[in-house]
Every structure is written in structure tokens, then in C-alpha cells.
Design a protein around this motif. Structure first.
Motif, PDB file in Angstrom:
ATOM      1  N   GLY A  98      -1.954  -3.214  -1.286  1.00  0.00           N
ATOM      2  CA  GLY A  98      -1.959  -4.409  -2.116  1.00  0.00           C
ATOM      3  C   GLY A  98      -2.858  -4.286  -3.330  1.00  0.00           C
ATOM      4  O   GLY A  98      -2.573  -4.847  -4.388  1.00  0.00           O
ATOM      5  N   ARG A  99      -3.968  -3.557  -3.206  1.00  0.00           N
ATOM      6  CA  ARG A  99      -4.890  -3.397  -4.342  1.00  0.00           C
ATOM      7  C   ARG A  99      -4.346  -2.459  -5.401  1.00  0.00           C
ATOM      8  O   ARG A  99      -4.793  -2.493  -6.538  1.00  0.00           O
ATOM      9  N   ARG A 100      -3.400  -1.618  -5.033  1.00  0.00           N
ATOM     10  CA  ARG A 100      -2.878  -0.634  -5.972  1.00  0.00           C
ATOM     11  C   ARG A 100      -2.106  -1.337  -7.085  1.00  0.00           C
ATOM     12  O   ARG A 100      -1.218  -2.142  -6.816  1.00  0.00           O
ATOM     13  N   PRO A 101      -2.383  -1.047  -8.352  1.00  0.00           N
ATOM     14  CA  PRO A 101      -1.638  -1.681  -9.448  1.00  0.00           C
ATOM     15  C   PRO A 101      -0.227  -1.094  -9.540  1.00  0.00           C
ATOM     16  O   PRO A 101      -0.009   0.080  -9.239  1.00  0.00           O
ATOM     17  N   VAL A 121      -1.096  -7.879  -7.677  1.00  0.00           N
ATOM     18  CA  VAL A 121      -0.869  -8.971  -6.730  1.00  0.00           C
ATOM     19  C   VAL A 121      -2.213  -9.293  -6.100  1.00  0.00           C
ATOM     20  O   VAL A 121      -2.897  -8.406  -5.575  1.00  0.00           O
ATOM     21  N   VAL A 122      -2.588 -10.567  -6.162  1.00  0.00           N
ATOM     22  CA  VAL A 122      -3.892 -10.997  -5.661  1.00  0.00           C
ATOM     23  C   VAL A 122      -3.675 -12.150  -4.694  1.00  0.00           C
ATOM     24  O   VAL A 122      -2.937 -13.088  -5.000  1.00  0.00           O
ATOM     25  N   HIS A 146      -0.317  -9.294   1.612  1.00  0.00           N
ATOM     26  CA  HIS A 146      -0.745  -8.706   0.343  1.00  0.00           C
ATOM     27  C   HIS A 146      -0.028  -7.389   0.060  1.00  0.00           C
ATOM     28  O   HIS A 146       0.599  -7.206  -0.994  1.00  0.00           O
ATOM     29  N   GLY A 147      -0.122  -6.454   0.980  1.00  0.00           N
ATOM     30  CA  GLY A 147       0.507  -5.142   0.784  1.00  0.00           C
ATOM     31  C   GLY A 147       2.024  -5.239   0.766  1.00  0.00           C
ATOM     32  O   GLY A 147       2.693  -4.542  -0.007  1.00  0.00           O
ATOM     33  N   LEU A 148       2.591  -6.103   1.615  1.00  0.00           N
ATOM     34  CA  LEU A 148       4.033  -6.273   1.656  1.00  0.00           C
ATOM     35  C   LEU A 148       4.563  -6.783   0.322  1.00  0.00           C
ATOM     36  O   LEU A 148       5.546  -6.260  -0.214  1.00  0.00           O
ATOM     37  N   THR A 149       3.907  -7.780  -0.241  1.00  0.00           N
ATOM     38  CA  THR A 149       4.352  -8.352  -1.513  1.00  0.00           C
ATOM     39  C   THR A 149       4.269  -7.317  -2.628  1.00  0.00           C
ATOM     40  O   THR A 149       5.187  -7.201  -3.445  1.00  0.00           O
ATOM     41  N   THR A 150       3.195  -6.547  -2.657  1.00  0.00           N
ATOM     42  CA  THR A 150       3.057  -5.499  -3.671  1.00  0.00           C
ATOM     43  C   THR A 150       4.161  -4.462  -3.535  1.00  0.00           C
ATOM     44  O   THR A 150       4.759  -4.042  -4.528  1.00  0.00           O
TER      45      THR A 150
END
Length: 179
Positions: free
Chosen positions: A5-8, A52-53, A65-69
Motif C-alpha cells: 500500500g505504501r508503494r507509489p 493510496v492513504v 490498503h494494499g488491496l486497493t493499491t
């Protein structure tokens, strides 16, 4: 926070992303896609990079978070490059052909199986045994490939059936027979 999720997510040239409430719209050279996202997520676009935040720090928002990204990243990749899924047919007399928007499969049943392709997925058949599915929606493409495979899944004794390209089928030995 999720590492995925933190990955742009970089936006390639020619791809436009817009966010309205909980809907993300992605438009590119191959087509348009839209998807509803979880209301606990916030999508920020700055300098052709998408982030995504989570709006709040709860267990559910961390799990989404990670799923949405990943889902938004797959949408961007789909409208810019597209996705391909390859299947192969193994068996004597087994073959496939494309007729309009239908895939005709002769896979050992008394009649050929007509498989209607969903809109957004195209099929090409090479050498009557190699099926190549193409589309911009990764989820729809994978589900279509799984549905085609389920018409005649590979059996473990001779390996006949429809399988994914590079799929390894575990083989069984069969009967030993009388001596």
C-alpha cells in the motif's frame, strides 16, 4: 501500514486517473475502467504518481490498503499495456476455434462446447490448441480463463484437458494391472 500500500503507483503517459467519492476512473490508450474503492481509503495524485492513504488507522483499513493499491495499479497497467492469459489444450482430437464472440471447444464431449466470451475479452487460437486471451481488466480476464479451463480441467492420469500455459499437472500412476 502495508508495504504494498505504501508503494507509489506511477502513471504512464497517456493515462488519466480521476477520483470521485469512492469511484476511481482510469482512461488510457486501450480503454476505460472504473472501480469502487473502500470508503476508508483516500487516493492522492501528484506529479504523475498515485498514492493510496488510509483515512484512519484501523485493522480493516490496514487490510484494505494494499488491496486497493494493487487494484488501482492493475487498472492502470491494463489500460496502458493490457493483459494476456494463455491456455493450451492437450488431448488427441481436442481443438478450439473462434467464431465471432464465441469460443468453440471440441474437448471430448459428444458435442462441441460453445463458450461466449464476455465483452472486454478477445481470444485468438493458434494451431487449434493454443488459446490466447487478451483484455484490459485483469480480474475479468483471469475469471474467463478459469471458466474456460473448467470446461475440461486436466486429468491426472494422461494429462488431457485445458490447462494454463506452463501449468504443471501432477500425474498419477494408475492401475498396476494383473501379473
Amino acid at each position: 501500514m502495508s508495504r504494498v500500500g505504501r508503494r507509489p503507483v506511477p502513471l504512464p503517459s497517456g493515462v488519466k486517473v480521476s477520483v470521485q467519492d469512492t469511484m476511481v476512473y482510469v482512461e488510457g490508450p486501450k480503454g476505460k475502467l472504473n472501480r469502487g474503492i473502500d470508503s476508508r481509503m483516500e487516493v492522492n495524485i501528484e506529479d504523475s504518481v498515485l498514492h493510496v492513504v488510509p483515512r484512519e488507522e484501523t485493522r480493516e483499513s490496514r487490510s484494505m490498503h494494499g488491496l486497493t493499491t494493487s487494484l488501482i495499479g492493475n487498472m492502470i497497467e491494463g489500460v496502458s499495456k493490457g493483459f494476456v492469459r494463455d491456455l493450451e489444450i492437450v488431448g488427441v482430437g481436442y481443438r478450439a476455434e473462434v467464431q465471432g464472440s464465441n469460443l468453440m471447444l471440441n474437448v471430448g464431449y459428444s458435442k462441441p462446447v460453445t463458450f461466449p466470451l464476455p465483452s472486454g475479452v478477445t481470444a485468438k487460437v493458434e494451431k487449434q490448441v493454443n488459446i490466447s486471451l487478451e483484455g484490459i481488466d485483469k480480474e475479468l480476464l483471469g475469471q474467463t480463463a478459469a471458466d474456460i479451463r473448467s470446461v475440461r480441467p486436466p486429468e491426472p492420469y494422461k494429462g488431457k484437458g485445458i490447462r494454463y500455459k506452463n501449468e504443471r499437472v501432477r500425474r498419477k500412476v494408475g492401475k498396476a494391472g494383473s501379473k
